[in-house]
Design an enzyme around this catalytic site. Structure first.
Site, PDB file in Angstrom:
ATOM      1  N   HIS A   1       0.634  -1.046  -0.300  1.00 25.30           N
ATOM      2  CA  HIS A   1      -0.412  -0.104  -0.321  1.00 25.30           C
ATOM      3  C   HIS A   1       0.901   1.135   0.247  1.00 25.30           C
ATOM      4  O   HIS A   1       0.500   2.780   0.668  1.00 25.30           O
ATOM      5  CB  HIS A   1      -1.122   0.017   0.508  1.00 25.30           C
ATOM      6  CG  HIS A   1      -1.895  -0.761   1.018  1.00 25.30           C
ATOM      7  ND1 HIS A   1      -3.402  -1.083   0.547  1.00 25.30           N
ATOM      8  CD2 HIS A   1      -2.070  -2.038   1.605  1.00 25.30           C
ATOM      9  CE1 HIS A   1      -3.788  -2.062   1.192  1.00 25.30           C
ATOM     10  NE2 HIS A   1      -3.393  -2.346   1.907  1.00 25.30           N
TER      11      HIS A   1
ATOM     12  N   LYS B   1      -8.037  13.867   4.490  1.00 25.25           N
ATOM     13  CA  LYS B   1      -7.060  13.016   4.260  1.00 25.25           C
ATOM     14  C   LYS B   1      -5.920  12.537   5.256  1.00 25.25           C
ATOM     15  O   LYS B   1      -6.263  14.349   6.348  1.00 25.25           O
ATOM     16  CB  LYS B   1      -6.628  12.468   3.749  1.00 25.25           C
ATOM     17  CG  LYS B   1      -5.831  13.709   3.056  1.00 25.25           C
ATOM     18  CD  LYS B   1      -5.123  13.620   1.257  1.00 25.25           C
ATOM     19  CE  LYS B   1      -5.761  13.940  -0.171  1.00 25.25           C
ATOM     20  NZ  LYS B   1      -6.768  12.476  -0.492  1.00 25.25           N
ATOM     21  N   ARG B   2      -4.747  12.002   5.825  1.00 24.67           N
ATOM     22  CA  ARG B   2      -4.006  12.444   6.917  1.00 24.67           C
ATOM     23  C   ARG B   2      -3.459  13.320   6.563  1.00 24.67           C
ATOM     24  O   ARG B   2      -2.973  13.503   5.202  1.00 24.67           O
ATOM     25  CB  ARG B   2      -3.032  10.455   7.317  1.00 24.67           C
ATOM     26  CG  ARG B   2      -3.434   9.518   8.145  1.00 24.67           C
ATOM     27  CD  ARG B   2      -4.613  10.568   9.520  1.00 24.67           C
ATOM     28  NE  ARG B   2      -3.037  10.245  10.221  1.00 24.67           N
ATOM     29  CZ  ARG B   2      -2.485   8.762  10.735  1.00 24.67           C
ATOM     30  NH1 ARG B   2      -3.357   8.235  11.043  1.00 24.67           N
ATOM     31  NH2 ARG B   2      -1.378   9.766  11.486  1.00 24.67           N
TER      32      ARG B   2
END
Ligand code: 26V
Length: 823
Positions: A362, A554-555
């Site tokens: 990922h 998002k992060r």
């Protein structure tokens, strides 16, 4: 209660009776004294009851058919809330709403009471949750295996503009969805040593004697597919001590020492590692990884032996998917169990292991590629280290036997890293131990082949394959956007609910119809109002809902380039101030996201967003044309409110760095237009929706590589852009931080002279793309045409499609035909 007591004609009456029964006999309250939480629990338990029969049917059917089972091993499952998900998949949402309303309680309020199960950090964990739902919908026999963390991802508070981490306590009021299974328990060992036992037949056997053992206890949560298609199990392990209290120590007066072992053992499932894309490198993390893997493999081998009785059939009956390298020690644990416990010959054990295991990568970020110091592995898992050495020796010998002697190559494919202290490379281990290694978008998979796994890919050219991510439309369209879902069903019929992947494409011609576009825009408007109301309650800031809602959630990570967006905000602010007579298009910049607690730069970015927010929101000279809000504590539930309210979706990572992205898909599905780089799955989104319906800008992955080789010093780029100079200058000079004028000096200097993420290099292209956004917004027909197109063309990004590909190419399990909807 027997059925006759509930035997009423109306499903609403029936459900109401069930809820009241649960309230009384499971929660122990009567309606007059029930708190909202009691009602939530009663409703959740009544809903859970509706799953049980399906659950049993699903599992006996799989047993009977001796079907192959998929095991999804993941350190993270970012589930969010389950009430609406379960009700909606069971087709009970309207019935429950009506039943609750007749009981005098609003379903919407109960929805808000449920805590988020935040057992994950971000994309990887949420993907696991979407996959679980899709696997149940597609009626695949699948089990998720994870850890039941007592504390999920931290709660983010913003104090004086800075992120503060607070512990998340999602289990405080219990968890109505799970079943504790104290009888399903396994021992997991740590430490100790290995002894060699000579056997009578002259062979020898390695026996690991752990110093310490911890018990893994199963907690099962049913996962229901759409229309109750199948109910699978998410099995989460909790760590318990072998012996809770050492009574002898307690009696001797050592009250703390008596529980020390318990505390140490149970710390394994205490907290989720809150890092994302950073190497944690802590012993506890390795303990967590092995704990999950050992319990899960023991459990699946037990089941396999019970059902099939021999290990030869393992690859025909079992597909293990490793969600990143976090559970990669599974390769070694499987070898240990097969060789040491089940006494299989080494070679046979290896071919069974490889044939049953697959690994998903990922991220390509070097700091996120896991490796463990050899010394730590030796201390914690001595037998595993032996096995790793043996595997490595065989691996390298096999290459030499093929006449491969290139030292650099052998070094790069080795399981052991020799350069920075000796370490075990989990990526190489997962690659070697798996028959399939997949990336999560076309670009990411290509880069995997060219970079991190270049040499291993050359040696095993058939292993790397691509499976572009997807998201479940049940949650990310039907549940989060009921208004749009109604419109789609009215327009296209029920097929949208059953086969959205294909049905959505029928929407395309409607993009040309003004009346439809207007209705579509109205749905968005309502969602924007709901979000604005939420922001008003949370932050006391009023938003203009006719402005573009420009969303970046998002992060927080440098490669995701929240800084680029903040620079644009500052530049726009300055432009409006300098030229107040121009007809500026009103914008609301919406940010949310958590920073890893140890990631200083990310935390500073949050502070900068809040500093800019305070300055521009309070500046009367911009007449409310520009506002910025940073919404605290981004989680699945917040995403569910934000995403359907977005007009513009920011997907602006440095090209080559975002493996896929999945929020990009959720936004586009709900009709936001994307401003984005050619990175991750954005590339494939552009292929599906057409670049004319997105705002693609900036360097390609190749150009980024080239520029990196040239220089990270951006003085040349900055010299060419007055706008960028002014924006950087204002931040550097303390315009937004008068209380601490030098707060951002280092940050800005970093961008100027060491711009690893190409923020400056992409700035002008981004500015230009943003002005295209303004232009399109001023032509509502064009804007909404593009928006409708986005919804229409997102079908391919369904996680049902992704899972079907995994099933076909990696797991080799046939998909059962889809059942017609239940009556
Ligand atoms: C690494 C570590 C290191 C040790 C501590 C805990 C921890 C937790 C997570 C990670 C790696 C996170 C990788 C990740 O989330 N990747 C994201 O995966 C998404 C699903 O495939 C994908 O859409 C995103 O682009 C990718 O960043």
């Amino acid at each position: 209660m027997n059925d006759s007591q509930l035997d009423t004609d109306s499903p609403v009456e029936h459900f109401k009776a069930l809820i009241l029964y649960k309230l009384r006999y499971a929660v122990g309250k009567d309606p007059a004294n029930a708190y909202e939480h009691d009602w939530f629990e009663a409703l959740a338990l009544a809903t859970r009851d509706q799953l049980i029969d399906h659950w049993e049917e699903s599992s006996t059917q799989v047993d009977r058919q001796a079907a192959k089972r998929v095991y999804y091993l993941s350190l993270e499952f970012l589930i969010g809330r389950l009430l609406i998900d379960n009700l909606s998949n069971l087709g009970l949402l309207d019935i429950a709403r009506q039943a609750m309303s007749e009981l005098g309680v609003e379903l919407e309020r109960l929805r808000e009471i449920e805590p988020d199960a935040a057992l994950g950090n971000g994309g990887l964990g949420r993907l696991a949750a979407c996959f679980m739902e899709s696997m149940a919908t597609l009626r695949l026999a699948a089990h998720g295996y994870g850890i039941r963390y007592e504390h999920g991802l931290f709660r983010q508070a913003i104090i004086d503009g800075w992120q503060a981490e607070q512990t998340e306590t999602w289990l405080d009021f219990g968890n109505p969805w799970e079943f504790e299974r104290p009888e399903v328990a396994y021992r997991v060992g740590f430490g100790g040593g290995v002894t060699n036992h000579e056997l009578d037949d002259g062979s020898s056997r390695q026996v690991w004697q752990p110093l310490e053992t911890v018990r893994a206890i199963a907690y099962d949560t049913p996962v229901v597919g759409w229309r109750g298609a199948a109910v699978n199990t998410l099995r989460l392990w909790r760590a318990r001590a072998e012996e809770n209290l050492q009574l002898d120590r307690f009696n001797a007066g050592d009250h703390f020492g008596a529980v020390a072992g318990e505390v140490r053992a149970e710390s394994i499932s205490q907290v989720l590692y809150p890092a994302d894309d950073t190497e944690a490198g802590q012993e506890l993390r390795l303990r967590q990884e092995y704990f999950l893997v050992s319990a899960s493999l023991q459990d699946l081998l037990d089941r396999h032996m019970r059902l099939h009785g021999d290990l030869q059939s393992l690859p025909d009956k079992v597909a293990i998917q490793l969600n990143d390298t976090h559970p990669a020690i599974a390769v070694v644990e499987m070898m240990r169990l097969l060789v040491d416990e089940h006494r299989l010959p080494w070679e046979q054990a290896w071919s069974l292991t490889v044939a049953s295991t697959a690994y998903t990568n990922h991220t390509l970020l070097p700091e996120a590629l896991e490796s463990w110091p050899v010394a730590l592995m030796e201390r914690l898992l001595p037998r595993h280290l032996q096995i790793i050495y043996l595997l490595n020796a065989e691996h390298i010998d096999a290459l030499r036997a093929k006449d491969i002697h290139d030292f650099q190559l052998l070094r790069s494919v080795s399981l052991i890293e020799e350069d920075h202290g000796r370490r075990v490379r989990m990526g190489n281990l997962a690659f070697l131990g798996a028959h399939s290694i997949n990336g999560v978008s076309a670009l990411h998979t290509r880069l995997m082949r060219d970079t991190v796994f270049r040499d291993l890919h050359r040696l095993y050219p058939n292993r790397v394959n691509n499976k572009t991510n997807g998201v479940t439309f049940r949650r990310w369209l039907f549940q989060v956007n009921p208004g749009l879902t109604h419109l789609l069903v009215d327009t296209l019929g029920e097929a949208v609910l059953e086969e959205p992947e294909t049905a959505l494409a029928q929407l395309e011609p409607y993009a040309e119809r003004k009346a439809f576009r207007e209705e579509y825009a109205l749905c968005r408007q309502r969602n924007k109002e709901a979000l604005a109301e939420r922001v008003r309650l949370l932050l006391g800031i009023n938003l203009d809902t006719s402005a573009i809602f420009d969303v970046h959630v998002k992060r927080i990570h440098e490669y995701k380039r929240q800084l680029l967006n903040l620079l644009h905000t500052v530049a726009l602010y300055q432009a409006i101030r300098n030229d107040p007579t121009t007809e500026w298009v009103p914008r609301v910049k919406i940010f949310a996201g958590k920073a890893a607690a140890s990631y200083w730069q990310a935390k500073l970015i949050i502070k900068l967003a809040n500093d800019i927010s305070r300055t521009i929101n309070g500046d009367p000279t911009v007449h409310g044309l520009l506002k910025l809000v940073f919404i605290p504590n981004y989680n699945v539930s917040l995403a569910e409110t934000i995403i359907p309210a977005a007009d513009l979706s920011e997907q602006i990572s440095t090209a080559g760095m975002e493996a896929s992205g999945t929020s990009n898909m959720k936004f586009a599905l709900n009709g936001a237009l994307t401003i984005g780089t050619l990175d991750g799955a954005n590339v494939e989104m552009a292929e599906q929706v057409g670049e004319q319906n997105m705002f693609i800008f900036g360097m390609t992955a190749q150009q980024v590589e080239a520029r990196r080789r040239l220089a990270l010093d951006m003085s040349d780029v900055v010299a060419d852009s007055e706008r960028l100079q002014a924006a950087l200058g204002a931040i550097r000079d303390g315009v937004f931080s008068p209380d601490d004028p030098s707060r951002y000096v280092d940050l800005v200097d970093g961008l100027l002279y060491h711009d690893r993420f190409m923020v400056c290099a992409d700035f002008e292209a981004y500015w230009t793309a943003q002005r295209q956004v303004d232009k399109r917004w001023l032509k509502p027909n064009d804007w909404w045409r593009s928006a409708v197109f986005n919804t229409a063309r997102m079908g391919w990004f369904s996680s049902d499609r992704t899972i079907s590909e995994y099933a076909r190419d990696i797991w080799q399990v046939p998909l059962p035909p889809r059942t017609p909807p239940q009556q």
